[in-house]
Scaffold this motif. Structure first.
Motif, PDB file in Angstrom:
ATOM      1  N   ALA A 185      -7.540   7.424 -10.143  1.00 43.32           N
ATOM      2  CA  ALA A 185      -8.779   7.385  -9.464  1.00 43.32           C
ATOM      3  C   ALA A 185      -8.774   6.324  -8.197  1.00 43.32           C
ATOM      4  CB  ALA A 185     -10.117   6.743 -10.491  1.00 43.32           C
ATOM      5  N   GLY A 186      -7.866   5.246  -8.685  1.00 45.88           N
ATOM      6  CA  GLY A 186      -7.557   4.195  -7.797  1.00 45.88           C
ATOM      7  C   GLY A 186      -6.775   4.630  -6.524  1.00 45.88           C
ATOM      8  N   HIS A 187      -5.904   5.545  -6.879  1.00 44.84           N
ATOM      9  CA  HIS A 187      -5.212   6.399  -5.413  1.00 44.84           C
ATOM     10  C   HIS A 187      -6.185   7.183  -4.761  1.00 44.84           C
ATOM     11  CE1 HIS A 187      -1.503   5.935  -8.035  1.00 44.84           C
ATOM     12  NE2 HIS A 187      -0.987   5.624  -6.754  1.00 44.84           N
ATOM     13  N   ARG A 188      -7.095   7.830  -5.299  1.00 43.67           N
ATOM     14  CA  ARG A 188      -7.911   8.613  -4.575  1.00 43.67           C
ATOM     15  C   ARG A 188      -9.093   7.661  -3.721  1.00 43.67           C
ATOM     16  NH1 ARG A 188      -7.323  11.386  -9.267  1.00 43.67           N
ATOM     17  NH2 ARG A 188      -9.403  10.441 -10.244  1.00 43.67           N
ATOM     18  N   GLU A 189      -9.535   6.629  -4.321  1.00 42.70           N
ATOM     19  CA  GLU A 189     -10.363   5.835  -3.838  1.00 42.70           C
ATOM     20  C   GLU A 189      -9.688   4.876  -2.398  1.00 42.70           C
ATOM     21  OE1 GLU A 189     -13.725   3.200  -2.727  1.00 42.70           O
ATOM     22  OE2 GLU A 189     -13.614   5.444  -3.711  1.00 42.70           O
ATOM     23  N   LEU A 190      -8.413   4.916  -2.669  1.00 45.59           N
ATOM     24  CA  LEU A 190      -7.682   4.090  -1.692  1.00 45.59           C
ATOM     25  C   LEU A 190      -7.499   5.152  -0.399  1.00 45.59           C
ATOM     26  CD1 LEU A 190      -6.402   1.802   0.035  1.00 45.59           C
ATOM     27  CD2 LEU A 190      -4.315   2.323  -1.236  1.00 45.59           C
ATOM     28  N   TRP A 191      -7.255   6.420  -0.590  1.00 47.14           N
ATOM     29  CA  TRP A 191      -7.403   7.496   0.313  1.00 47.14           C
ATOM     30  C   TRP A 191      -8.569   7.756   0.993  1.00 47.14           C
ATOM     31  CZ3 TRP A 191      -3.294   8.724   2.627  1.00 47.14           C
ATOM     32  CH2 TRP A 191      -1.938   9.046   2.096  1.00 47.14           C
ATOM     33  N   ARG A 192      -9.759   7.439   0.221  1.00 46.07           N
ATOM     34  CA  ARG A 192     -11.069   7.508   0.652  1.00 46.07           C
ATOM     35  C   ARG A 192     -11.336   6.390   1.740  1.00 46.07           C
ATOM     36  NH1 ARG A 192     -15.652   5.698   0.682  1.00 46.07           N
ATOM     37  NH2 ARG A 192     -15.275   4.119  -0.745  1.00 46.07           N
ATOM     38  N   LEU A 193     -10.977   5.283   1.487  1.00 47.04           N
ATOM     39  CA  LEU A 193     -11.137   4.251   2.164  1.00 47.04           C
ATOM     40  C   LEU A 193     -10.417   4.300   3.549  1.00 47.04           C
ATOM     41  CD1 LEU A 193     -11.227   1.125  -0.126  1.00 47.04           C
ATOM     42  CD2 LEU A 193     -13.052   2.116   1.043  1.00 47.04           C
ATOM     43  N   LEU A 194      -9.374   4.624   3.438  1.00 40.98           N
ATOM     44  CA  LEU A 194      -8.318   4.887   4.621  1.00 40.98           C
ATOM     45  C   LEU A 194      -8.881   5.853   5.586  1.00 40.98           C
ATOM     46  CD1 LEU A 194      -4.577   4.545   2.983  1.00 40.98           C
ATOM     47  CD2 LEU A 194      -5.938   3.021   4.650  1.00 40.98           C
ATOM     48  N   ARG A 195      -9.297   7.009   4.990  1.00 37.93           N
ATOM     49  CA  ARG A 195     -10.119   8.058   5.746  1.00 37.93           C
ATOM     50  C   ARG A 195     -11.272   7.610   6.564  1.00 37.93           C
ATOM     51  NH1 ARG A 195      -8.498  11.431   1.655  1.00 37.93           N
ATOM     52  NH2 ARG A 195     -10.497  11.290   0.513  1.00 37.93           N
ATOM     53  N   THR A 196     -12.131   6.761   5.623  1.00 37.40           N
ATOM     54  CA  THR A 196     -13.425   5.982   6.507  1.00 37.40           C
ATOM     55  C   THR A 196     -12.897   5.312   7.588  1.00 37.40           C
ATOM     56  OG1 THR A 196     -14.542   6.235   4.109  1.00 37.40           O
ATOM     57  CG2 THR A 196     -15.105   4.632   5.915  1.00 37.40           C
ATOM     58  N   LEU A 197     -11.751   4.368   7.203  1.00 42.00           N
ATOM     59  CA  LEU A 197     -11.411   3.572   8.474  1.00 42.00           C
ATOM     60  C   LEU A 197     -10.971   4.295   9.897  1.00 42.00           C
ATOM     61  CD1 LEU A 197      -9.216   0.845   6.574  1.00 42.00           C
ATOM     62  CD2 LEU A 197     -11.247   0.547   7.782  1.00 42.00           C
ATOM     63  N   GLY A 238       1.638  10.363 -10.051  1.00 42.70           N
ATOM     64  CA  GLY A 238       0.543  10.539 -10.313  1.00 42.70           C
ATOM     65  C   GLY A 238      -0.689   9.950  -9.314  1.00 42.70           C
ATOM     66  N   GLN A 239      -1.802  10.555  -9.616  1.00 49.37           N
ATOM     67  CA  GLN A 239      -2.861  10.274  -8.450  1.00 49.37           C
ATOM     68  C   GLN A 239      -4.076   9.976  -9.377  1.00 49.37           C
ATOM     69  OE1 GLN A 239      -2.918  10.111  -4.871  1.00 49.37           O
ATOM     70  NE2 GLN A 239      -0.542  10.340  -5.234  1.00 49.37           N
ATOM     71  N   ILE A 260       0.786  -1.468  -0.155  1.00 49.27           N
ATOM     72  CA  ILE A 260       0.118  -0.025   0.112  1.00 49.27           C
ATOM     73  C   ILE A 260       0.866   1.289  -0.009  1.00 49.27           C
ATOM     74  CG2 ILE A 260      -1.886   1.427   1.396  1.00 49.27           C
ATOM     75  CD1 ILE A 260      -2.948  -1.340   2.186  1.00 49.27           C
ATOM     76  N   ALA A 261       1.935   1.212   0.858  1.00 46.79           N
ATOM     77  CA  ALA A 261       2.659   2.481   0.882  1.00 46.79           C
ATOM     78  C   ALA A 261       3.195   2.778  -0.348  1.00 46.79           C
ATOM     79  CB  ALA A 261       3.743   2.283   1.998  1.00 46.79           C
ATOM     80  N   ASN A 262       3.845   1.973  -1.313  1.00 44.72           N
ATOM     81  CA  ASN A 262       4.737   1.983  -2.399  1.00 44.72           C
ATOM     82  C   ASN A 262       3.430   2.687  -3.417  1.00 44.72           C
ATOM     83  OD1 ASN A 262       7.129   1.584  -1.676  1.00 44.72           O
ATOM     84  ND2 ASN A 262       7.074  -0.847  -1.953  1.00 44.72           N
ATOM     85  N   TYR A 263       2.293   1.929  -3.309  1.00 49.00           N
ATOM     86  CA  TYR A 263       1.112   2.000  -4.446  1.00 49.00           C
ATOM     87  C   TYR A 263       0.700   3.638  -4.132  1.00 49.00           C
ATOM     88  CZ  TYR A 263      -3.241   2.228  -6.554  1.00 49.00           C
ATOM     89  OH  TYR A 263      -4.596   2.628  -7.457  1.00 49.00           O
ATOM     90  N   LEU A 264       0.771   4.141  -2.914  1.00 48.66           N
ATOM     91  CA  LEU A 264       0.268   5.578  -2.615  1.00 48.66           C
ATOM     92  C   LEU A 264       1.519   6.550  -3.216  1.00 48.66           C
ATOM     93  CD1 LEU A 264      -1.553   5.128   0.737  1.00 48.66           C
ATOM     94  CD2 LEU A 264      -2.623   5.467  -1.484  1.00 48.66           C
TER      95      LEU A 264
END
Length: 97
Positions: A71-83, A68-69, A60-64
């Motif tokens: 839509a996949g990066h944005r969705e993962l950030w959204r999920l992490l914020r939700t958690l 570039g950012q 996950i850290a390497n992916y983020l």
């Protein structure tokens, strides 16, 4: 082996040459590992159509931190914020146990 998957991103281009790019957040319940899996498929239609398919994994850290950012990066950030119960503006309170 059980995998829990959540799609983060999908892009499909076509129809003569079809290219599909998908990213998933994956949790392997056996090894207890959490990572991002990327699947890329490329299909050329025609008489001698070819198919190329690749799957790769990245933590996950390497992916983020990849360039570039998407839509996949944005969705993962959204999920992490939700958690972690953060607001979308990043001003959520953190909890310590």
């Amino acid at each position: 082996m059980a995998f829990l998957k959540r799609e983060l991103y999908r892009q499909v281009k076509g129809p003569e040459i079809t290219h599909e790019d998908r990213s998933f957040l994956v949790f392997d319940t056996d090894t207890k590992s959490l990572y991002v899996e990327r699947e890329v498929a490329h299909l050329e239609t025609g008489l001698e159509g070819t198919v190329e398919f690749q799957t790769s994994t990245v933590d996950i850290a390497n992916y983020l931190t990849q360039g570039g950012q998407t839509a996949g990066h944005r969705e993962l950030w959204r999920l992490l914020r939700t958690l972690f119960n953060e607001d979308s503006d990043g001003n959520g309170a953190s909890r310590e146990t």
